[in-house]
Enzyme design. Structure first.
Site: not given
Ligand code: BGC
Length: 746
Positions: A270
């Protein structure tokens, strides 16, 4: 049993992967493991150059947050033409509930209990996203969420692993289509692995500590369902699990995902999560963070700037074997080849501008209609039930901050959604009332989050002049739901409850329409308002879908994918609780009530154990009657449960006993007793959407076998055990009363 993904296991494809790998320098290999956000760089990325230079040098394998074909093609051209090995970039984006055509938020889509429809929404999203060069979506989010305080409840399918697994499969099939190499297909990314939905106290990014039995029984099934459905990528979660941050957890990333499930795709972290291993306290510096992540099985570093800066030295110092890097590169290249990116790296940047065609609107409307849940529909002061709205209703007061708020209808993660595409309730309602000579008095009354009551008077005035009030209240989609939106109070924000009380005090019949991304505490409303509709955030066709439901052109069929509490202190609140030795009798009707006056029971002294609105609940304008449950056998032997073939059929007759056609979500629940482990008081193991004409009866049959009957034992194995007794409940909610029993024998 590990499942092989034929699209990734293809021999020819793997030969291409290995041939390319053989030509790569260490730096080029590491480049494939590096992903950056095309937006403003965040974090300690001071040593980052501009993307064009890095891509040309083969230092970047993927970008996220590029959402338009022109920019995508611009960087892609650099990768394909200027980098030494011409390896295309893969573009990732959060396409969560539609791309430009925005559907209801995922929690709303789950309320449809209609995986076939959800698959269609994902397919449409894939077609739109791929047209912009995005061949990879960070979806589906399949985290089981049982604590309404957590803001990300909105992004998933709610509290239940069976429903969650069905939705997980639907998204993957929709995004990835029949073949990944179809240019309109996009790779799915199952997230957030693992158990992110169980963060302690519902607080965002918090730690998770749970038994392996709970992990495997409740939290893992939707991820596994998505992998089995062919999902080619996985995102690690921000949380730690039993003390190990998920981004560096060999148990989940290697043991479970690769060894047990046979996953052959790649895992992306993430956002910035590799670097955050330092904050988790398991690494003193970014080099150690990188070493721990890559060794655990984390292939791509999203925005962490750790693999890019540290991996090469780690390999040269002998702290990370080059073979580990090679394996991560293989996994990523496999997906790039499977998507056909080498053959079709570019998007069509001459494509015509987006138009919300009638076809797109029809699917968005259907999805919204199916997502709406009629929570309550009572008679008001001697009049008939408030809904559907009767032709005699001439003047409607439309009040509250959501009645005419285009942007609000899109909810969180609305990506390329454009508020201008949204038809609000006000617009749809005015058109409809005008056609029949009726009138709409609109007054916003209040803002979502304010204490100012300056708008109250106009709202009360409109209510007084009306035959019926539609009051729209709820949470702000972008800031109060989704990521980083945990709430400790689950009531209506600001002074909305006060407005509700003031409107109810006029004595006018009130229909409350709730916009939220989680269960809210609606106790006062349930006691004082005759009709309540849960609307979630319905997407671009919010207005037409709501009016169709409110006027009865479409009979509501949505059911709750999450339990609604009486009080916040009940959270985490969910159907499939484990039994206690002192059941109070009011949870899920699974126990005969004991003496209500008895003190030493498992219960609160100030609120019921049961939810205000239970899982699976949702009313219709007709009534469905259920005949007793019949079973094809009273006993099933363990031998019959080898493999996944059905071993028993459970059936019932469902009759539409009302005057209008309707669709019922027929639900099957199981309770297991007599096993080596205690099992939930009720758990969903089947559902079917059944449409019935007035007076019509349909025979509904569910097949049950090992997948439905098994559970996780203390040794973390999925088993059935002889000597167990199963109670099968079938009905229109988790409160189903028709039941039958069978036993599992040697
Ligand atoms: C979130 C994810 C997301 C990623 C990319 C993160 O902060 O937890 O769910 O896919 O950002 O945008």
């Amino acid at each position: 049993m590990p499942v092989t993904n034929p699209q990734l296991a293809d021999k020819h494809l793997n030969a291409r992967v290995n041939a390319l790998l053989a030509k790569m320098t260490l730096e080029e290999k590491i480049g494939q493991l590096v992903q950056y956000s095309a937006g403003v760089p965040t974090g300690p990325a001071t040593d980052r150059q501009n993307y064009a230079t890095m891509i040309a040098a083969g230092e970047v394998g993927s970008l996220l947050n590029v959402g338009d074909a022109k920019t995508a093609n611009m960087y892609q051209k650099i990768a394909v033409e200027q980098s030494r090995l011409h390896i295309p970039l893969i573009y990732g984006l959060d396409v969560i509930h539609g791309d430009r055509t925005v559907f209801p938020v995922p929690l709303g889509l789950a309320a449809s209990f209609d995986p076939a429809m959800v698959k269609e929404t994902a397919r449409m999203a894939a077609t739109e996203a791929s047209a912009d060069g995005v061949r990879w979506t960070f979806s589906p989010m399949v985290d089981i969420a049982r604590d309404a305080r957590w803001g990300r409840v909105v992004e998933g399918a709610g509290e239940d692993p069976y429903l969650g697994s069905a939705m997980a499969r639907a998204y993957v099939h929709g995004y990835q289509g029949d073949r990944l190499s179809d240019p309109t297909s996009i790779a799915a990314c199952v997230k957030h692995f693992a158990a992110y939905g169980a963060v302690t106290a519902g607080r965002e990014y918090n730690a998770v500590d749970m038994s392996d039995v709970m992990l495997r029984q409740v939290y893992l099934p939707p991820y596994q369902a998505a992998i089995d459905a062919g999902a080619v990528t996985v995102m690690s979660s921000f949380n730690s699990l039993n003390g190990v941050p998920a981004t560096a957890d060999p148990y989940t990333l290697t043991q479970i995902l690769r060894n047990e499930w046979g996953f052959q795709g790649f895992v992306v972290s993430d956002y910035h999560a590799v670097y955050e291993l330092i904050d988790h306290g398991i690494a003193l510096d970014s080099a150690t963070a990188g070493q721990k992540a890559i060794s655990a099985g984390l292939d791509m570093d999203m925005e962490g700037n750790v693999y890019h800066m540290r991996l090469a030295a780690l390999v040269r110092d002998g702290q990370v074997p080059e073979a580990t890097i090679d394996e991560a590169v293989r996994r990523i290249l496999r997906v790039k080849f499977a998507l056909g990116l080498f053959e079709h790296p570019y998007a069509d940047d001459k494509a015509p501008a987006y138009v919300a065609t009638p076809e797109k609107r029809a699917l968005a409307r259907q999805a919204a209609e199916e997502s709406l849940v009629l929570l309550q529909n009572q008679a008001h002061l001697g009049q008939p039930k408030l809904l559907p709205i009767r032709p005699q209703v001439h003047t409607i007061a439309l009040l509250g901050p959501f009645g005419d708020a285009q942007g609000e209808m899109l909810g969180s993660w609305s990506g390329k959604g454009n508020p201008a595409d949204v038809v609000t309730l006000r617009t749809a309602l005015e058109a409809r009332m005008k056609a029949t000579g009726g009138k709409v008095l609109y007054a916003q009354g209040t803002e979502i989050l304010t204490q100012s009551e300056t708008g109250f008077a106009a709202a009360i005035d409109a209510a007084k002049q009306s035959d019926l009030v539609l009051l729209t209240l709820g949470e702000d989609g972008p800031t109060m739901t989704g990521e980083a939106a945990s709430r400790a109070h689950l009531g209506l924000p600001g002074n909305q409850e006060k407005l509700l009380e003031a409107v109810v005090a006029t004595g006018k019949p009130v229909v409350l329409i709730v916009f939220s991304g989680r269960p809210l505490v609606l106790d006062w409303a349930a006691q004082h308002v005759s009709a309540i509709v849960e609307a979630w955030f319905p997407g671009i066709e919010a207005g037409p879908a709501l009016t169709n439901i409110l006027f009865g052109d479409v009979n509501p069929s949505g059911k709750l994918p999450v339990s609604f509490p009486y009080a916040m202190g009940q959270e985490p609140l969910y159907l499939s609780q484990l039994p206690t030795g002192r059941p109070a009798g009011d949870a899920n009707l699974s126990h005969p009530p004991r003496n209500a006056a008895e003190k030493y029971l498992s219960r609160y002294i100030d609120v019921p154990n049961a939810p205000l609105f239970p899982f699976g609940h949702g009313l219709s304008y007709t009534e469905f009657n259920y005949a007793p449950v019949t079973l094809s056998a009273q006993q099933v032997s363990v031998a019959q449960l080898q493999g996944n073939a059905p071993a028993l059929e459970a059936s019932t007759d469902v009759r539409n006993a009302g005057a209008v056609a309707g669709t019922e979500v027929v639900q099957l629940y199981l309770r297991i007793r007599g096993a080596s482990m205690e099992e939930p008081v009720r758990q969903l193991e089947g559902f079917q959407r059944v449409t019935l004409a007035p007076g019509e009866t349909k025979h509904v049959t569910f097949s049950l076998g090992f997948p439905e009957m098994s559970f996780i034992n203390a040794q973390s194995q999925r088993v059935v055990e002889p000597g167990t007794e199963y109670t099968v409940y079938i009905g229109g909610s988790s409160q189903a009363t028709q039941s039958a029993q069978f036993n599992i024998v040697k």
